[in-house]
Enzyme design. Sequence first.
Site, PDB file in Angstrom:
ATOM      1  N   HIS A 162      -3.235  -1.553  -4.721  1.00 40.96           N
ATOM      2  CA  HIS A 162      -2.301  -1.073  -5.727  1.00 40.96           C
ATOM      3  C   HIS A 162      -1.245  -2.118  -6.039  1.00 40.96           C
ATOM      4  O   HIS A 162      -0.812  -2.868  -5.158  1.00 40.96           O
ATOM      5  CB  HIS A 162      -1.654   0.253  -5.308  1.00 40.96           C
ATOM      6  CG  HIS A 162      -0.866   0.212  -4.032  1.00 40.96           C
ATOM      7  ND1 HIS A 162       0.459  -0.168  -3.979  1.00 40.96           N
ATOM      8  CD2 HIS A 162      -1.208   0.519  -2.749  1.00 40.96           C
ATOM      9  CE1 HIS A 162       0.901  -0.091  -2.735  1.00 40.96           C
ATOM     10  NE2 HIS A 162      -0.094   0.327  -1.959  1.00 40.96           N
ATOM     11  N   ASP A 193       1.772  -1.365  -7.456  1.00 47.49           N
ATOM     12  CA  ASP A 193       3.136  -0.835  -7.392  1.00 47.49           C
ATOM     13  C   ASP A 193       3.714  -0.979  -5.989  1.00 47.49           C
ATOM     14  O   ASP A 193       2.979  -1.114  -5.000  1.00 47.49           O
ATOM     15  CB  ASP A 193       3.162   0.625  -7.826  1.00 47.49           C
ATOM     16  CG  ASP A 193       2.312   1.526  -6.936  1.00 47.49           C
ATOM     17  OD1 ASP A 193       1.101   1.264  -6.830  1.00 47.49           O
ATOM     18  OD2 ASP A 193       2.849   2.486  -6.338  1.00 47.49           O
ATOM     19  N   ASP A 210       2.862  -4.409   1.766  1.00 51.30           N
ATOM     20  CA  ASP A 210       2.329  -3.188   1.130  1.00 51.30           C
ATOM     21  C   ASP A 210       2.485  -3.262  -0.372  1.00 51.30           C
ATOM     22  O   ASP A 210       3.458  -2.780  -0.926  1.00 51.30           O
ATOM     23  CB  ASP A 210       3.081  -1.975   1.697  1.00 51.30           C
ATOM     24  CG  ASP A 210       2.514  -0.655   1.244  1.00 51.30           C
ATOM     25  OD1 ASP A 210       1.388  -0.644   0.725  1.00 51.30           O
ATOM     26  OD2 ASP A 210       3.190   0.366   1.414  1.00 51.30           O
ATOM     27  N   GLU A 248       0.269   4.199  -6.715  1.00 49.74           N
ATOM     28  CA  GLU A 248      -0.247   4.679  -5.435  1.00 49.74           C
ATOM     29  C   GLU A 248       0.865   5.275  -4.599  1.00 49.74           C
ATOM     30  O   GLU A 248       0.663   6.267  -3.881  1.00 49.74           O
ATOM     31  CB  GLU A 248      -0.928   3.528  -4.677  1.00 49.74           C
ATOM     32  CG  GLU A 248      -1.670   3.946  -3.411  1.00 49.74           C
ATOM     33  CD  GLU A 248      -0.801   3.966  -2.151  1.00 49.74           C
ATOM     34  OE1 GLU A 248      -1.273   4.446  -1.112  1.00 49.74           O
ATOM     35  OE2 GLU A 248       0.366   3.481  -2.221  1.00 49.74           O
ATOM     36  N   GLU A 249       2.051   4.679  -4.693  1.00 50.29           N
ATOM     37  CA  GLU A 249       3.170   5.121  -3.867  1.00 50.29           C
ATOM     38  C   GLU A 249       3.724   6.485  -4.291  1.00 50.29           C
ATOM     39  O   GLU A 249       4.573   7.046  -3.607  1.00 50.29           O
ATOM     40  CB  GLU A 249       4.290   4.072  -3.895  1.00 50.29           C
ATOM     41  CG  GLU A 249       3.907   2.711  -3.314  1.00 50.29           C
ATOM     42  CD  GLU A 249       3.709   2.730  -1.805  1.00 50.29           C
ATOM     43  OE1 GLU A 249       3.800   3.812  -1.205  1.00 50.29           O
ATOM     44  OE2 GLU A 249       3.463   1.650  -1.240  1.00 50.29           O
ATOM     45  N   GLU A 276      -4.985  -1.830   2.444  1.00 47.52           N
ATOM     46  CA  GLU A 276      -3.696  -1.451   3.029  1.00 47.52           C
ATOM     47  C   GLU A 276      -3.499  -2.194   4.351  1.00 47.52           C
ATOM     48  O   GLU A 276      -4.468  -2.531   5.039  1.00 47.52           O
ATOM     49  CB  GLU A 276      -3.630   0.056   3.265  1.00 47.52           C
ATOM     50  CG  GLU A 276      -3.618   0.890   2.007  1.00 47.52           C
ATOM     51  CD  GLU A 276      -2.265   0.903   1.291  1.00 47.52           C
ATOM     52  OE1 GLU A 276      -1.323   0.273   1.803  1.00 47.52           O
ATOM     53  OE2 GLU A 276      -2.177   1.540   0.230  1.00 47.52           O
ATOM     54  N   HIS A 279       7.831  -0.579   3.440  1.00 55.73           N
ATOM     55  CA  HIS A 279       8.895   0.332   2.982  1.00 55.73           C
ATOM     56  C   HIS A 279      10.225   0.083   3.682  1.00 55.73           C
ATOM     57  O   HIS A 279      11.077   0.964   3.732  1.00 55.73           O
ATOM     58  CB  HIS A 279       8.482   1.798   3.176  1.00 55.73           C
ATOM     59  CG  HIS A 279       7.266   2.203   2.408  1.00 55.73           C
ATOM     60  ND1 HIS A 279       6.895   3.517   2.243  1.00 55.73           N
ATOM     61  CD2 HIS A 279       6.329   1.475   1.756  1.00 55.73           C
ATOM     62  CE1 HIS A 279       5.785   3.583   1.526  1.00 55.73           C
ATOM     63  NE2 HIS A 279       5.423   2.348   1.221  1.00 55.73           N
TER      64      HIS A 279
END
Length: 374
Positions: free
Chosen positions: A69, A71, A101, A133-134, A161, A347
């Site tokens: 992803h 994003d 990520d 995706e997030e 991932e 994150h």
Amino acid sequence: MTATEILEKLVSFASVVGTPNHDIVAWIRDYLKAHNVEAAVFMGPEGDRSNLFATIGPADVPGYILSGHMDVVQAEAIEWTTAPFQLRRDGEKLFGRGTTDMKGYLAAALAAVPQLAKAKLKRPIHLAFSYDEEAGCRGVPHLIARLPTLCAAPLGAIIGEPSNMRAVLAHKGKAAARLTVRGRAGHSSRPDLGLNAVHAMASVLNAAIEHAENLTHGPFEQAFEPPYSSLQVGTIAGGKAINIIPDLCTLELEARAISGVNPDSLLAPIRQKAQTLRAAGFEIEWEEVSAYPALALPCESALARLLEDMTGQTPIGAVSYGTEAGLFQAAGVDAIICGPGDIGRAHKPDEFILTSELAACQSFIEALGARCAA
């Protein structure tokens, strides 16, 4: 361009989940075109963000999807040592939002493109890069729906991932929802004339807490931590002032389900409880925020054996975080997780990936290309 140079460019695009992503999509498309690889760009229903799909090799032959992803989650600059959307190098560490990520995986895949393009692949390698995706894997379903028109049925999808380049066979499914209760405002001195939405929501909250406790008693799947399905309320908000009867209250909750359990079914008792408030005059709105199925790839599958052979490590049985892999599997495509970096860095402020991790991922992808060319 090296993987680090590509990563620097990708990080510079503040492709935060839920925002337009034209710039990063256009850059990736142009990069691929410079290496004679045509990319298809598919606008999502939101109208301002897109998925990207590209094939290296013969599209009419079964091959492998490299899925990731574009994003990233938000980054508050005040929490970072340096600007989160500018790559900073400190020895082997590369700092920036999304480095782990999961723009590191995208960078490694793109850095491998020149080698893959020269390899005269007999089986194709596809790049499937998604958006949002997030936010609960909102973008990739639109891409997966197009796969039958884009390529032959794939042999498998490798979702990059962060897993320290060790294959992962399973993760839980997830469903999230937002409940809105609307009552009637009024002065707090006359509660008999109003409908207190916060008080009404309390009964739903208690039902959610009780249901979450019941889930701890099983069924169990020991590969997961915790080994049972779970449910939690993440946010609750309502009211304007202490002397005003609150006419609005919202609650957000999520459920995570072990294999074989539909995550939506875990939310059903809470939704049913909310519906009972209608009899007291409240208006109820239930909105699905996100949902994706669990992943459960058998260890004896061809894709699992391939990844074990290529990485030289026994696959991990399961992880706690969720990915797009379950959606590929639900669509009939075997899927597995394997990507660079450690999920523990994701994150967080000062997120980073190691240059050695990028190199290992690029080497893995180029080795996959060699197998597809043999």
